[in-house]
Write an enzyme that holds these catalytic residues in place. Structure first.
Site: not given
Length: 329
Positions: A12, A14, A211
């Protein structure tokens, strides 16, 4: 080291590699180190409004060694999904940004902008400039139930400088409410975007890193891949502990440097009073409503052991489940 068991990383962006315009400390260096050790790397993003070249340029500016061929967007995944369902050259109504139209064209399909063009499908992705007329055109087209509908992703919100704003999922929900239909979804947490990324790399044992439990981890789990959550984004140890089974990661990492560390082996044992987990100098006993934790070592390892015990005690939780208390001895 943990990474030795895998041949690729599906990362991922961000909250993992960067926070807004800035790199997360140590993340670019860790990703470059992984590549130097022979691990292939792809960046998997639900953002369908930016081209993969734009994403790659941002990563390079932050010090990551990569290029556009190693970025997989939900727009690409949506276009690929459409190509598997439609004959070559089929017309597809684009409800989204130019990046989505470009991806659809790259798959040998014909982007169009009107119901009058008689499209066989609608591709919907986020576009901050989208207006009511765009959503209405999609709704008119989808009144014909033979028309295929694919959404790039269904994230209800997107983080912006001033807070959270409506995301593509909110716009998709408007069309769904108007038409009474549900789209096929290509992006996270659905599996097509992960399968597309792994296929692109030729990976057989990829590790999905993110995240967010509800997109990155759930999607990787659904795709049958190992997953790792990092503590540099939105999740906390408490939210991870409370995760439902489908959102529980294989690994919990402080940051991407965890790739190069030995992950503790945790043993589980059923006792008369609950489930006990032991590893890395810690022992956690999970009962119905509490955890008793004893030992010494890193705080990260204590949470890893606590999660193992709690998850084993609640293997079929249908909603987030937290202990009333964690007793540290």
């Amino acid at each position: 080291m943990l990474l030795a068991a895998y041949d690729a990383i599906l990362s991922d962006l961000d909250g993992v590699v960067y926070a807004g315009p800035y790199a997360i400390e140590g993340a670019p260096q860790a990703l470059n180190r992984a590549q130097e050790q022979g691990i292939t790397l792809a960046f998997v993003t639900n953002n369908a409004s930016r081209s993969v070249q734009t994403v790659a340029d941002h990563l390079v500016e932050l010090g990551v060694k990569t290029d556009a061929d190693h970025v997989v967007s939900s727009a690409q995944a949506a276009a690929h999904l459409l190509a598997t369902q439609l004959p070559a050259g089929s017309k597809v109504l684009i409800t989204g940004a130019q990046a989505l139209a470009d991806c659809v064209a790259a798959e040998g399909l014909r982007p169009v902008t009107s119901q009058a063009d008689e499209p066989l499908a609608v591709a919907q992705g986020f576009n901050p400039k989208m207006c009511w007329e765009d959503l209405a055109e999609a709704s008119y087209t989808l009144a014909d139930h033979s028309v295929l509908w694919v959404a790039s992703n269904t994230d209800f919100t997107i983080p912006k400088e001033r807070g959270f704003a409506p995301g593509n999922g909110t716009l998709v929900a408007a069309v769904a409410r108007a038409t009474g239909r549900k789209p096929l979804v290509a992006g996270k947490p659905e599996t097509p975007i992960f399968e597309t990324a792994a296929q692109k790399l030729g990976a057989h044992k990829p590790l999905v890193v993110g995240d967010r439990l509800d997109t990155d981890i759930q999607g990787g789990n659904r795709a049958g891949m190992a997953t790792a959550v990092v503590m540099t984004g939105v999740e906390t140890f408490q939210t991870i502990l409370a995760a439902i089974p489908g959102e529980r990661p294989t690994y919990i990492l402080e940051d991407l440097n965890g790739f190069f560390e030995t992950y503790p082996h945790i043993q589980l044992q059923e006792t008369e009073t609950g489930i006990e987990a032991r590893g890395a100098g810690w022992a956690a006993l999970a009962r119905d409503e509490e955890i008793h934790l004893q030992g010494q070592g890193s705080d990260l390892d204590s949470w890893r052991v606590a999660c193992a015990a709690w998850w084993a005690k609640h293997p079929h939780a249908s909603e987030p489940t937290s202990p009333k208390d964690i007793h540290r001895g």
